[in-house]
Design a protein around this motif. Structure first.
Motif, PDB file in Angstrom:
ATOM      1  N   ARG A   1       0.836  -1.190   0.000  1.00 54.21           N
ATOM      2  CA  ARG A   1       0.000   0.000   0.000  1.00 54.21           C
ATOM      3  C   ARG A   1       0.874   1.244   0.000  1.00 54.21           C
ATOM      4  O   ARG A   1       2.031   1.226   0.403  1.00 54.21           O
ATOM      5  CB  ARG A   1      -0.910  -0.020   1.213  1.00 54.21           C
ATOM      6  CG  ARG A   1      -1.925  -1.122   1.126  1.00 54.21           C
ATOM      7  CD  ARG A   1      -2.790  -1.253   2.332  1.00 54.21           C
ATOM      8  NE  ARG A   1      -3.107   0.017   2.960  1.00 54.21           N
ATOM      9  CZ  ARG A   1      -3.590   0.106   4.174  1.00 54.21           C
ATOM     10  NH1 ARG A   1      -3.795  -0.966   4.891  1.00 54.21           N
ATOM     11  NH2 ARG A   1      -3.866   1.277   4.704  1.00 54.21           N
ATOM     12  N   ARG A   2       0.280   2.321  -0.418  1.00 53.35           N
ATOM     13  CA  ARG A   2       1.004   3.587  -0.512  1.00 53.35           C
ATOM     14  C   ARG A   2       1.487   4.063   0.856  1.00 53.35           C
ATOM     15  O   ARG A   2       2.584   4.593   0.988  1.00 53.35           O
ATOM     16  CB  ARG A   2       0.098   4.630  -1.150  1.00 53.35           C
ATOM     17  CG  ARG A   2       0.790   5.882  -1.523  1.00 53.35           C
ATOM     18  CD  ARG A   2      -0.169   6.799  -2.249  1.00 53.35           C
ATOM     19  NE  ARG A   2       0.538   7.961  -2.696  1.00 53.35           N
ATOM     20  CZ  ARG A   2       0.392   8.499  -3.880  1.00 53.35           C
ATOM     21  NH1 ARG A   2      -0.419   7.947  -4.750  1.00 53.35           N
ATOM     22  NH2 ARG A   2       1.058   9.566  -4.210  1.00 53.35           N
TER      23      ARG A   2
ATOM     24  N   TRP B   1       4.758   2.509   1.852  1.00 53.41           N
ATOM     25  CA  TRP B   1       5.921   3.124   1.215  1.00 53.41           C
ATOM     26  C   TRP B   1       6.302   4.423   1.923  1.00 53.41           C
ATOM     27  O   TRP B   1       7.478   4.718   2.075  1.00 53.41           O
ATOM     28  CB  TRP B   1       5.647   3.380  -0.266  1.00 53.41           C
ATOM     29  CG  TRP B   1       5.681   2.124  -1.084  1.00 53.41           C
ATOM     30  CD1 TRP B   1       4.610   1.520  -1.672  1.00 53.41           C
ATOM     31  CD2 TRP B   1       6.808   1.314  -1.362  1.00 53.41           C
ATOM     32  NE1 TRP B   1       5.013   0.386  -2.310  1.00 53.41           N
ATOM     33  CE2 TRP B   1       6.359   0.230  -2.142  1.00 53.41           C
ATOM     34  CE3 TRP B   1       8.158   1.389  -1.037  1.00 53.41           C
ATOM     35  CZ2 TRP B   1       7.222  -0.765  -2.595  1.00 53.41           C
ATOM     36  CZ3 TRP B   1       9.007   0.396  -1.484  1.00 53.41           C
ATOM     37  CH2 TRP B   1       8.540  -0.660  -2.254  1.00 53.41           C
ATOM     38  N   TYR B   2       5.293   5.198   2.336  1.00 49.39           N
ATOM     39  CA  TYR B   2       5.579   6.424   3.084  1.00 49.39           C
ATOM     40  C   TYR B   2       6.294   6.101   4.392  1.00 49.39           C
ATOM     41  O   TYR B   2       7.259   6.767   4.764  1.00 49.39           O
ATOM     42  CB  TYR B   2       4.291   7.202   3.384  1.00 49.39           C
ATOM     43  CG  TYR B   2       3.716   7.937   2.208  1.00 49.39           C
ATOM     44  CD1 TYR B   2       4.519   8.647   1.337  1.00 49.39           C
ATOM     45  CD2 TYR B   2       2.349   7.937   1.974  1.00 49.39           C
ATOM     46  CE1 TYR B   2       3.984   9.323   0.262  1.00 49.39           C
ATOM     47  CE2 TYR B   2       1.804   8.614   0.906  1.00 49.39           C
ATOM     48  CZ  TYR B   2       2.630   9.302   0.052  1.00 49.39           C
ATOM     49  OH  TYR B   2       2.104   9.972  -1.010  1.00 49.39           O
TER      50      TYR B   2
END
Length: 140
Positions: A2-3, A6-7
């Motif tokens: 999921r995004r 990555w953050y």
């Protein structure tokens, strides 16, 4: 992935890089490579990565005993301030809320002032516990 994952990974790597850079900056000049080796040598299980490379005692003392504790405390204080700001904003349902909005800062200053004055007027006021009681009065 999921995004948000990555953050999180990016922020973790960025924070790690900032810790290494912060540990290299100071009155005693240490290179980034020397700080990295010193950090790896001090972590159990990872010290084998720097075997054969002599790490001076002064580098170990500077990084592990002086700079790293300060960096960790700075990270913890920054996180605590961020959390308290988010709590204020969530509690008041106002994205611009801060401790000055509802008078928390003024109340804390008043509490600290009362503790300082009590210590001054009562000849040290040993029963107050010295200067350790000032944050307690500010919190109250």
């Amino acid at each position: 992935m999921r995004r948000s994952s990555w953050y999180f990974i990016f922020l973790l790597l960025f924070t790690t890089a900032l810790v290494i850079v912060a540990a290299a900056v100071g009155a005693a000049h240490l290179s980034l490579a020397e700080v990295w080796r010193t950090l790896l040598a001090g972590i159990p299980g990872l010290h084998s990565l720097v075997d054969g490379q002599a790490i001076p005692l002064s580098s170990r003392l500077i990084v592990w005993d002086v700079r790293l504790p300060r960096i960790i405390v700075a990270l913890l204080v920054g996180g605590a301030l961020g959390i308290s700001g988010a709590v204020f904003q969530g509690l008041l349902l106002n994205p611009l809320a801060d401790p000055f909005t509802i008078g928390v800062s003024a109340g804390a200053a008043f509490g600290a002032t009362v503790a300082i004055l009590l210590q001054g007027f009562l000849a040290g006021a040993a029963w107050l516990g010295g200067s350790a009681v000032i944050p307690l009065f500010a919190f109250a």
